[in-house]
Design a protein around this motif. Structure first.
Motif, PDB file in Angstrom:
ATOM      1  N   ASP A 367       5.118  -2.660 -18.795  1.00  0.00           N
ATOM      2  CA  ASP A 367       4.442  -3.021 -17.549  1.00  0.00           C
ATOM      3  C   ASP A 367       5.201  -2.436 -16.368  1.00  0.00           C
ATOM      4  N   GLY A 368       4.479  -1.692 -15.537  1.00  0.00           N
ATOM      5  CA  GLY A 368       5.106  -1.072 -14.377  1.00  0.00           C
ATOM      6  C   GLY A 368       5.933   0.146 -14.690  1.00  0.00           C
ATOM      7  N   GLY A 369       5.849   0.639 -15.920  1.00  0.00           N
ATOM      8  CA  GLY A 369       6.650   1.788 -16.313  1.00  0.00           C
ATOM      9  C   GLY A 369       5.977   3.115 -16.022  1.00  0.00           C
ATOM     10  N   ALA A 370       6.710   4.182 -16.331  1.00  0.00           N
ATOM     11  CA  ALA A 370       6.209   5.526 -16.051  1.00  0.00           C
ATOM     12  C   ALA A 370       4.999   5.864 -16.912  1.00  0.00           C
ATOM     13  N   ALA A 371       4.964   5.385 -18.160  1.00  0.00           N
ATOM     14  CA  ALA A 371       3.832   5.694 -19.033  1.00  0.00           C
ATOM     15  C   ALA A 371       2.548   5.055 -18.527  1.00  0.00           C
ATOM     16  N   ALA A 372       2.636   3.828 -18.028  1.00  0.00           N
ATOM     17  CA  ALA A 372       1.453   3.163 -17.475  1.00  0.00           C
ATOM     18  C   ALA A 372       0.944   3.908 -16.246  1.00  0.00           C
ATOM     19  N   ASP A 373       1.868   4.356 -15.398  1.00  0.00           N
ATOM     20  CA  ASP A 373       1.465   5.118 -14.214  1.00  0.00           C
ATOM     21  C   ASP A 373       0.849   6.459 -14.618  1.00  0.00           C
ATOM     22  N   ALA A 374       1.427   7.101 -15.638  1.00  0.00           N
ATOM     23  CA  ALA A 374       0.883   8.379 -16.100  1.00  0.00           C
ATOM     24  C   ALA A 374      -0.516   8.198 -16.675  1.00  0.00           C
ATOM     25  N   CYS A 375      -0.750   7.074 -17.342  1.00  0.00           N
ATOM     26  CA  CYS A 375      -2.081   6.792 -17.892  1.00  0.00           C
ATOM     27  C   CYS A 375      -3.100   6.680 -16.765  1.00  0.00           C
ATOM     28  N   ALA A 376      -2.747   5.922 -15.725  1.00  0.00           N
ATOM     29  CA  ALA A 376      -3.670   5.761 -14.599  1.00  0.00           C
ATOM     30  C   ALA A 376      -3.902   7.084 -13.875  1.00  0.00           C
ATOM     31  N   ALA A 377      -2.819   7.840 -13.687  1.00  0.00           N
ATOM     32  CA  ALA A 377      -2.955   9.121 -12.985  1.00  0.00           C
ATOM     33  C   ALA A 377      -3.796  10.102 -13.787  1.00  0.00           C
ATOM     34  N   TYR A 378      -3.577  10.149 -15.095  1.00  0.00           N
ATOM     35  CA  TYR A 378      -4.348  11.080 -15.922  1.00  0.00           C
ATOM     36  C   TYR A 378      -5.818  10.689 -15.956  1.00  0.00           C
ATOM     37  N   ALA A 379      -6.097   9.390 -16.092  1.00  0.00           N
ATOM     38  CA  ALA A 379      -7.488   8.944 -16.144  1.00  0.00           C
ATOM     39  C   ALA A 379      -8.221   9.284 -14.847  1.00  0.00           C
ATOM     40  N   ALA A 380      -7.546   9.070 -13.715  1.00  0.00           N
ATOM     41  CA  ALA A 380      -8.177   9.389 -12.438  1.00  0.00           C
ATOM     42  C   ALA A 380      -8.409  10.887 -12.298  1.00  0.00           C
ATOM     43  N   GLU A 381      -7.411  11.686 -12.720  1.00  0.00           N
ATOM     44  CA  GLU A 381      -7.549  13.145 -12.616  1.00  0.00           C
ATOM     45  C   GLU A 381      -8.651  13.657 -13.534  1.00  0.00           C
ATOM     46  N   ALA A 382      -8.698  13.119 -14.770  1.00  0.00           N
ATOM     47  CA  ALA A 382      -9.726  13.545 -15.714  1.00  0.00           C
ATOM     48  C   ALA A 382     -11.110  13.170 -15.211  1.00  0.00           C
ATOM     49  N   GLY A 383     -11.221  11.975 -14.633  1.00  0.00           N
ATOM     50  CA  GLY A 383     -12.510  11.571 -14.083  1.00  0.00           C
ATOM     51  C   GLY A 383     -12.923  12.444 -12.918  1.00  0.00           C
ATOM     52  N   ALA A 384     -11.936  12.835 -12.090  1.00  0.00           N
ATOM     53  CA  ALA A 384     -12.247  13.706 -10.953  1.00  0.00           C
ATOM     54  C   ALA A 384     -12.701  15.076 -11.421  1.00  0.00           C
ATOM     55  N   ARG A 385     -12.055  15.606 -12.486  1.00  0.00           N
ATOM     56  CA  ARG A 385     -12.461  16.905 -13.008  1.00  0.00           C
ATOM     57  C   ARG A 385     -13.873  16.858 -13.578  1.00  0.00           C
ATOM     58  N   ALA A 386     -14.267  15.690 -14.080  1.00  0.00           N
ATOM     59  CA  ALA A 386     -15.608  15.550 -14.648  1.00  0.00           C
ATOM     60  C   ALA A 386     -16.645  15.280 -13.577  1.00  0.00           C
ATOM     61  N   GLY A 387     -16.242  15.308 -12.314  1.00  0.00           N
ATOM     62  CA  GLY A 387     -17.189  15.079 -11.235  1.00  0.00           C
ATOM     63  C   GLY A 387     -17.082  13.698 -10.647  1.00  0.00           C
ATOM     64  N   ALA A 388     -15.967  12.979 -10.946  1.00  0.00           N
ATOM     65  CA  ALA A 388     -15.840  11.608 -10.469  1.00  0.00           C
ATOM     66  C   ALA A 388     -15.294  11.587  -9.061  1.00  0.00           C
ATOM     67  N   GLN A 389     -15.536  10.461  -8.386  1.00  0.00           N
ATOM     68  CA  GLN A 389     -14.956  10.206  -7.085  1.00  0.00           C
ATOM     69  C   GLN A 389     -14.027   9.012  -7.235  1.00  0.00           C
ATOM     70  N   PRO A 390     -12.696   9.214  -7.402  1.00  0.00           N
ATOM     71  CA  PRO A 390     -11.800   8.081  -7.634  1.00  0.00           C
ATOM     72  C   PRO A 390     -11.850   7.092  -6.483  1.00  0.00           C
ATOM     73  N   ARG A 391     -11.832   5.816  -6.841  1.00  0.00           N
ATOM     74  CA  ARG A 391     -11.758   4.798  -5.800  1.00  0.00           C
ATOM     75  C   ARG A 391     -10.749   3.760  -6.245  1.00  0.00           C
ATOM     76  N   ALA A 392      -9.842   3.429  -5.352  1.00  0.00           N
ATOM     77  CA  ALA A 392      -8.743   2.547  -5.705  1.00  0.00           C
ATOM     78  C   ALA A 392      -9.222   1.118  -5.845  1.00  0.00           C
ATOM     79  N   ARG A 393      -8.651   0.435  -6.852  1.00  0.00           N
ATOM     80  CA  ARG A 393      -8.886  -0.986  -7.044  1.00  0.00           C
ATOM     81  C   ARG A 393      -7.566  -1.598  -7.451  1.00  0.00           C
ATOM     82  N   GLY A 394      -7.372  -2.881  -7.115  1.00  0.00           N
ATOM     83  CA  GLY A 394      -6.142  -3.548  -7.525  1.00  0.00           C
ATOM     84  C   GLY A 394      -4.955  -2.880  -6.863  1.00  0.00           C
ATOM     85  N   ARG A 395      -3.892  -2.687  -7.632  1.00  0.00           N
ATOM     86  CA  ARG A 395      -2.686  -2.063  -7.087  1.00  0.00           C
ATOM     87  C   ARG A 395      -2.943  -0.596  -6.841  1.00  0.00           C
TER      88      ARG A 395
END
Length: 551
Positions: A367-395
């Motif tokens: 929890d709060g580690g680098a792997a969790a942050d990398a997961c969130a960053a990768y998911a947002a980047e992958a979604g953006a490449r697929a045509g997504a518009q990232p929107r922040a929620r929570g932290r």
């Protein structure tokens, strides 16, 4: 050093004289070739010393010699050797003038020096140069092997390689991040090549490419590492000039050694993955003590602190509701996600437990580690490449929205922080968050987002809308005849928790009128409004079929 015209001229046995082009005697000679053709250019490759007796060339004709010299110079011939005393007693002045005009070195070859002697001298020099290159390459291979087996491993190998090339070297991991560079300043230069590295990683290994650093004078060569379908890393080397034979041997040796290192690491990772699968199975079966015993030092630290469960699935961008992406594209996005988390965890020294489960990827991250942050960053980047518009929620930075377009991407569900005892519940939380992510077309959803939000967005499903339309259809058909507004009356009465006076006031009718309408609702639906389940179903049906606020 390559053999040059100057070294040939200094060869005492050949007794060559320089008649023109003295300023270009440092040109390397790749071969010596004799030809009496009027146009020998089709048979030249460049870098040759051309030897002639002017058997067919009118060497005293200024125009003919000018055309001849210009043509061979443009073809890359580095020098012209003229046999004196064979067809001409001396070197014709027209030939000397033409060579000076082109800046082409012209060497006088005395009659007692046969052309074969010059060819042998060049051949011996070329062979000696190649031998030196091979010897230097083998020495570099031995040195790099010792470096690879040292305690520093790849870092020491890169330092030795950079010194051998008189340049710099960098190593990228499977996610494209720079993990080592030599000298130290090269890390900044290597970081500018991440886009080029990403393009190379998309190609099947082995693969290579050459790029020019636009911010410097380096010639950069990229080499993929690994023997499988996907590159396990990339080696970058930067030099001021193209690699020579010895340098090429050194780079190939480094690629082989680093490939062995990455493949050996991959075998260890496979063994760790099997151990991790056993630990995960025990955790989900409610056996935390057994899981701790099996985890040992490898995963024990991860279980000693709060961790999160990640569940990811590939999604086909063009059909987000089709059940997911399959094939190489789907497997590729999960592999890339696992690589990103592994690389981030490795850089910080934290443990991460990743287990493929059919078409899913299950990961335990601190929890709060680098792997969790990398997961969130990768998911947002992958979604953006697929045509997504990232929107922040929570932290901040931990969640992103995605409206999938084209290509496969990963939908990710993330549990709340938990411990070994509640791992099974955390897994269910991650599954629920993943279900919401797929339903909403989001790249990543955290369980806290689902628990803290409204249940109404979960009703945005075709099956739910079909149920709601069917349940309310009879009432809407009644209202369409103009015989009363039963749907609006039902909504007002439910919103007021069955309070007749308050609901009637909202509608602007008498309470007896409202009572009559509710009896008609019961008659038409054949269900009693005294049943709490019926009231709940009707309220959810009304909310599911209501247009979003603001429309």
């Amino acid at each position: 050093m390559p053999h040059t015209l100057a070294s040939l001229v200094s060869h005492t046995a050949l007794k060559l004289t320089v008649l023109a082009g003295e300023e270009r005697l440092d040109a390397p000679v790749r071969w010596a070739h004799a030809s009496e053709l009027i146009d020998p250019v089709p048979y030249m490759e460049g870098g040759e010393l051309l030897l002639i007796t002017a058997l067919k060339l009118d060497a005293e004709d200024p125009e003919a010699t000018r055309r001849y010299v210009r043509r061979i110079a443009e073809a890359g011939v580095v020098g012209l050797g003229f046999a004196v005393g064979v067809n001409y007693e001396g070197v014709p002045q027209a030939l000397v003038d033409a060579a000076r005009e082109q800046g082409l070195p012209l060497l006088g070859v005395p009659r007692r020096t046969p052309f074969i002697a010059i060819s042998k001298a060049v051949s011996a020099a070329v062979a000696a140069d190649q031998y030196r290159a091979v010897t230097a390459g083998f020495e570099a291979q031995r040195e790099l092997t010792r470096a690879a087996l040292s305690a520093e491993g790849p870092a020491e190998l890169l330092a030795r390689l950079a010194a051998h090339l008189d340049g710099w070297a960098a190593l990228y991991d499977a996610s494209g991040a720079v993990v080592a560079a030599a000298p130290d300043w090269a890390a900044r230069r290597a970081a500018r090549l991440t886009d080029d590295v990403a393009r190379l990683r998309e190609r099947a290994a082995p693969a290579s490419s050459v790029v020019r650093d636009t911010d410097g004078d380096d010639r950069v060569e990229l080499q993929s590492l690994g023997t499988g379908r996907r590159a396990r890393g990339v080696l970058a080397v930067g030099t001021a000039a193209p690699l020579g034979t010895a340098a090429r041997y050194a780079v190939h040796s480094a690629v082989a050694l680093l490939t062995l290192t990455t493949e050996r690491s991959r075998a260890l990772q496979d063994a760790e993955q099997r151990l991790g699968a056993a630990v995960l199975k025990m955790l989900l079966a409610g056996e935390p003590d057994h899981a701790r015993a099996v985890a040992g030092r490898l995963y024990g630290g991860l279980l000693d602190a709060p961790f999160r469960v990640v569940v990811a699935e590939p999604v086909a961008g063009e059909e987000p509701s089709s059940g997911g992406a399959t094939g190489a594209g789907g497997a590729g996005v999960l592999d890339a996600l696992a690589d990103a988390m592994d690389s981030a965890a490795a850089r910080t020294g934290e443990a991460v437990l990743a287990v493929p489960d059919g078409s899913r990827l299950i990961v335990l991250v601190a929890d709060g580690g680098a792997a969790a942050d990398a997961c969130a960053a990768y998911a947002a980047e992958a979604g953006a490449r697929a045509g997504a518009q990232p929107r922040a929620r929570g932290r901040a930075g931990r969640s992103g929205g995605a409206e999938p377009a084209g290509g496969a991407w990963a939908a990710v569900g993330l549990s709340a922080p938990t411990g070994p005892i509640a791992a099974a519940n955390a897994y269910r939380q991650a599954e629920q968050a993943l279900s919401v992510a797929r339903r909403r077309g989001r790249a990543l959803v955290e369980h806290e987002d689902v628990a803290a939000g409204s249940v109404l967005p979960l009703l945005a499903d075709d099956a739910v809308r079909a149920f709601a339309d069917g349940l309310l259809r009879a009432l809407r058909e009644h209202d369409a005849t103009g015989r009363g507004d039963l749907v609006a009356s039902l909504r007002a009465w439910l919103a007021r928790h069955g309070q007749w006076d308050a609901a009637a006031a909202d509608l602007g009718v008498h309470r007896h009128t409202l009572r009559y309408r509710m009896r008609r609702v019961e008659e038409i639906l054949g269900r009693s409004l005294d049943d709490a389940d019926v009231r709940m179903e009707l309220w959810l049906a009304l909310k599911a079929t209501s247009p979003p606020q603001g429309e």
